[in-house]
Design an enzyme around this catalytic site. Structure first.
Site, PDB file in Angstrom:
ATOM      1  N   ASP A  85       0.775  -1.033   0.082  1.00  8.48           N
ATOM      2  CA  ASP A  85       0.024   0.057   0.084  1.00  8.48           C
ATOM      3  C   ASP A  85       1.067   1.168  -0.096  1.00  8.48           C
ATOM      4  O   ASP A  85       1.876   1.196   0.029  1.00  8.48           O
ATOM      5  CB  ASP A  85      -0.886  -0.075   1.185  1.00  8.48           C
ATOM      6  CG  ASP A  85      -0.277   0.056   2.552  1.00  8.48           C
ATOM      7  OD1 ASP A  85       0.940   0.280   2.458  1.00  8.48           O
ATOM      8  OD2 ASP A  85      -0.761   0.031   3.507  1.00  8.48           O
ATOM      9  N   SER A  86       0.449   2.324  -0.156  1.00  4.13           N
ATOM     10  CA  SER A  86       1.106   3.731  -0.350  1.00  4.13           C
ATOM     11  C   SER A  86       1.765   4.171   0.939  1.00  4.13           C
ATOM     12  O   SER A  86       2.497   5.085   1.196  1.00  4.13           O
ATOM     13  CB  SER A  86      -0.009   4.688  -0.887  1.00  4.13           C
ATOM     14  OG  SER A  86      -0.744   4.973  -0.164  1.00  4.13           O
ATOM     15  N   GLY A  87       1.277   3.792   2.154  1.00  2.00           N
ATOM     16  CA  GLY A  87       1.481   4.246   3.394  1.00  2.00           C
ATOM     17  C   GLY A  87       0.594   5.364   3.820  1.00  2.00           C
ATOM     18  O   GLY A  87       0.351   5.810   5.046  1.00  2.00           O
ATOM     19  N   GLY A  88      -0.293   5.722   2.945  1.00  2.00           N
ATOM     20  CA  GLY A  88      -1.215   6.987   3.226  1.00  2.00           C
ATOM     21  C   GLY A  88      -2.022   6.541   4.429  1.00  2.00           C
ATOM     22  O   GLY A  88      -2.385   7.361   5.370  1.00  2.00           O
ATOM     23  N   ASP A 139      -3.139   8.395  -1.593  1.00  2.00           N
ATOM     24  CA  ASP A 139      -4.450   9.009  -1.658  1.00  2.00           C
ATOM     25  C   ASP A 139      -4.660   9.646  -0.270  1.00  2.00           C
ATOM     26  O   ASP A 139      -4.030   9.371   0.641  1.00  2.00           O
ATOM     27  CB  ASP A 139      -5.470   8.004  -2.009  1.00  2.00           C
ATOM     28  CG  ASP A 139      -5.485   6.911  -0.961  1.00  2.00           C
ATOM     29  OD1 ASP A 139      -4.429   6.533  -0.243  1.00  2.00           O
ATOM     30  OD2 ASP A 139      -6.494   6.141  -0.703  1.00  2.00           O
ATOM     31  N   GLN A 188     -11.540   7.493  -4.619  1.00  2.00           N
ATOM     32  CA  GLN A 188     -12.087   7.842  -3.330  1.00  2.00           C
ATOM     33  C   GLN A 188     -13.372   8.544  -3.698  1.00  2.00           C
ATOM     34  O   GLN A 188     -14.110   8.257  -4.487  1.00  2.00           O
ATOM     35  CB  GLN A 188     -10.925   8.934  -2.830  1.00  2.00           C
ATOM     36  CG  GLN A 188      -9.835   8.394  -2.076  1.00  2.00           C
ATOM     37  CD  GLN A 188      -9.999   7.391  -0.970  1.00  2.00           C
ATOM     38  OE1 GLN A 188     -11.062   7.524  -0.286  1.00  2.00           O
ATOM     39  NE2 GLN A 188      -9.131   6.663  -0.491  1.00  2.00           N
ATOM     40  N   GLY A 215     -11.465   3.795   1.001  1.00  2.00           N
ATOM     41  CA  GLY A 215     -11.915   4.516   1.780  1.00  2.00           C
ATOM     42  C   GLY A 215     -13.542   3.968   2.138  1.00  2.00           C
ATOM     43  O   GLY A 215     -14.309   4.618   2.536  1.00  2.00           O
ATOM     44  N   ASP A 265      -8.449  -7.515   0.524  1.00  2.00           N
ATOM     45  CA  ASP A 265      -7.219  -7.897   1.643  1.00  2.00           C
ATOM     46  C   ASP A 265      -8.007  -7.228   2.938  1.00  2.00           C
ATOM     47  O   ASP A 265      -8.903  -6.385   2.989  1.00  2.00           O
ATOM     48  CB  ASP A 265      -6.098  -7.085   1.314  1.00  2.00           C
ATOM     49  CG  ASP A 265      -6.352  -5.477   2.127  1.00  2.00           C
ATOM     50  OD1 ASP A 265      -6.839  -4.812   1.248  1.00  2.00           O
ATOM     51  OD2 ASP A 265      -5.743  -5.120   2.920  1.00  2.00           O
ATOM     52  N   CYS A 303     -13.456 -28.706   7.302  1.00  2.00           N
ATOM     53  CA  CYS A 303     -12.211 -27.984   7.097  1.00  2.00           C
ATOM     54  C   CYS A 303     -11.232 -29.083   6.851  1.00  2.00           C
ATOM     55  O   CYS A 303     -10.883 -30.140   7.671  1.00  2.00           O
ATOM     56  CB  CYS A 303     -11.870 -27.105   7.987  1.00  2.00           C
ATOM     57  SG  CYS A 303     -10.221 -26.275   7.375  1.00  2.00           S
ATOM     58  N   CYS A 305      -7.836 -28.398   6.673  1.00  2.00           N
ATOM     59  CA  CYS A 305      -6.409 -27.939   6.786  1.00  2.00           C
ATOM     60  C   CYS A 305      -5.880 -28.710   8.131  1.00  2.00           C
ATOM     61  O   CYS A 305      -6.494 -29.312   8.854  1.00  2.00           O
ATOM     62  CB  CYS A 305      -6.717 -26.278   7.424  1.00  2.00           C
ATOM     63  SG  CYS A 305      -7.007 -26.248   9.120  1.00  2.00           S
ATOM     64  N   CYS A 308      -7.234 -28.496  11.672  1.00  2.00           N
ATOM     65  CA  CYS A 308      -8.582 -29.166  11.916  1.00  2.00           C
ATOM     66  C   CYS A 308      -8.198 -30.751  11.767  1.00  2.00           C
ATOM     67  O   CYS A 308      -9.086 -31.392  12.464  1.00  2.00           O
ATOM     68  CB  CYS A 308      -9.537 -28.696  10.951  1.00  2.00           C
ATOM     69  SG  CYS A 308     -10.173 -27.054  11.259  1.00  2.00           S
ATOM     70  N   HIS A 334      -5.600 -22.009  10.539  1.00  2.00           N
ATOM     71  CA  HIS A 334      -7.158 -22.178   9.981  1.00  2.00           C
ATOM     72  C   HIS A 334      -7.659 -21.111   9.638  1.00  2.00           C
ATOM     73  O   HIS A 334      -8.500 -21.359   8.603  1.00  2.00           O
ATOM     74  CB  HIS A 334      -7.946 -22.844  11.194  1.00  2.00           C
ATOM     75  CG  HIS A 334      -9.320 -22.678  11.078  1.00  2.00           C
ATOM     76  ND1 HIS A 334      -9.788 -23.932  10.399  1.00  2.00           N
ATOM     77  CD2 HIS A 334     -10.233 -22.064  11.133  1.00  2.00           C
ATOM     78  CE1 HIS A 334     -11.111 -23.911  10.140  1.00  2.00           C
ATOM     79  NE2 HIS A 334     -11.561 -22.697  10.636  1.00  2.00           N
TER      80      HIS A 334
HETATM   81 ZN   LIG Z   1      -9.223 -25.676   9.703  1.00  2.00          ZN
END
Ligand SMILES: [Zn+2]
Length: 371
Positions: A85-88, A139, A188, A215, A265, A303, A305, A308, A334
């Site tokens: 990211d830009s840090g903004g 931004d 924005q 935003g 994200d 699940c 994973c 689990c 998980h």
């Molecule tokens: Zn799991």
């Protein structure tokens, strides 16, 4: 990009650090680490791209040091893609004594109080030094809700900064003979439809490799987040990636995808895990609760994973109660598995043309809660 009738798209981003199937969820690795996970685990979980944070890495250990050590990928030993990211956002949310002018934003470090000036050019320079596969423009982030005049002024400044950031980025990239890094603009406009439209159109004229919607998901209702994202995606070119920043809850991800969002994200799966909140196919489970003290089932019975497959809810609950580090590590593993697997199911649903059905089933299960 291949779009289905509802606006959702399946695609593939090709970066110098591998191909990424979209729609994609990107785990957040703020300080060059996804909290609680070794890179081996992220690779095992199938993460193809993670986020790094420009503000944090600029202040510590410093982008020049990272450049000297061969760039962020080499420094952190991560061969797959990185978006920075830009840090903004952090300047606006973490630092003290910030002062915004047309030149940039002046702030004091939250670490040692030192004074810094972050300009659109500087944010681009830091991200070029880090070697991010995808860099974001600086931004202006405003509080939500904000009056219209404030939002309008922020759009104007965001566009002016985006122009400077694009010019600087292209000039530097050409000088280095390195055009493989991408730079995204950020739409924005707060919760004002016409400002969102204006911001999108102005960024389109600058011509970025991809576009983010920023935003949002900062306290407004989910329907408003969707409405604002839709204003942007309706105008954005089909052939370029779209990134909705900072979302979201599992039961909301498919809604954003249905609007034509390709990338998302959020710190939620990692942060919630550290607070004993795990996401399952049946909804959120607060594993600290006494009701799980003798529960021999895995966190999520369906699940696949490695957590689990091996551990019980009773054991996880004990680890959290005892304050063991392993608790956060297992829960994070998980949760990231859950998010990435959820995105695989979304991609599959798009290919089969039944995303709407998938989405309503997930929402029904989340509304009902775990058994
Ligand atoms: Zn799991």
């Amino acid at each position: 990009m291949k779009a289905d009738a509802g606006g959702a798209r399946r695609g593939r981003l090709t970066t110098p650090h591998g191909a990424i199937e979209t729609p994609v969820f990107m785990p957040v690795g703020t300080q060059a680490a996804v909290k609680g996970l070794r890179h081996e685990a992220l690779e095992e979980l199938g993460a193809r791209i993670i986020l790094g944070n420009t503000y944090h890495l600029y202040l510590r250990p410093g982008h020049e040091l990272i450049r000297k050590l061969g760039g962020l990928h080499k420094f952190m030993s991560w061969d797959r893609a990185i978006l920075t990211d830009s840090g903004g956002y952090q300047v606006f949310s973490l630092s003290e004594l910030r002062k915004i002018t047309n030149e940039g934003v002046r702030f004091r470090s939250h670490l040692d109080g030192s004074e810094h000036l972050l300009t659109p050019e500087k944010a681009a320079e830091i991200q070029l030094a880090l070697g991010a596969d995808i860099a974001m423009v600086l931004d202006e982030c405003i509080e939500t809700p904000s009056p219209r005049e404030i939002a309008q002024a922020a759009v104007k400044r965001t566009t002016a900064w985006a122009k400077r950031a694009r010019a600087f980025f292209l000039q530097q990239a050409l000088r280095n003979g390195e055009l493989s890094q991408w730079q995204f603009g950020i739409v924005q406009g707060a919760t004002f439809t016409d400002l969102r439209r204006e911001s999108t159109q102005q960024l389109l004229e600058i011509d970025f490799s991809g576009y983010a919607v920023g935003g949002l998901a900062v306290g407004e209702p989910h329907a408003v987040t969707c409405e604002m994202a839709a204003v942007a995606t309706e105008l954005l070119p089909r052939e370029k990636p779209r990134y909705l920043m900072g979302v979201g809850r599992p039961e909301q991800l498919a809604d954003y995808v249905a609007l034509g969002i390709d990338m998302m994200d959020c710190v939620l799966p990692t942060r919630a895990a550290r607070h004993a909140c795990v996401y399952t196919s049946e909804g959120r489970v607060i594993i600290k609760n006494a009701r799980y003290a003798q529960d021999q089932r895995p966190l999520d019975p369906v699940c696949s994973c490695s957590v689990c497959k091996r551990y019980t809810r009773a054991y996880l609950r004990h680890l959290f109660a005892a304050g063991e580090l392993t608790a956060a590590i297992l829960a994070t593993h998980h949760n990231i598995h859950f998010y990435l697997d959820f995105m695989r199911q979304i991609r599959e649903a798009i290919e089969f043309g039944n995303l709407a059905k998938f989405s309503s089933e997930v929402q029904a299960r989340y509304a009902a809660g775990p058994a």
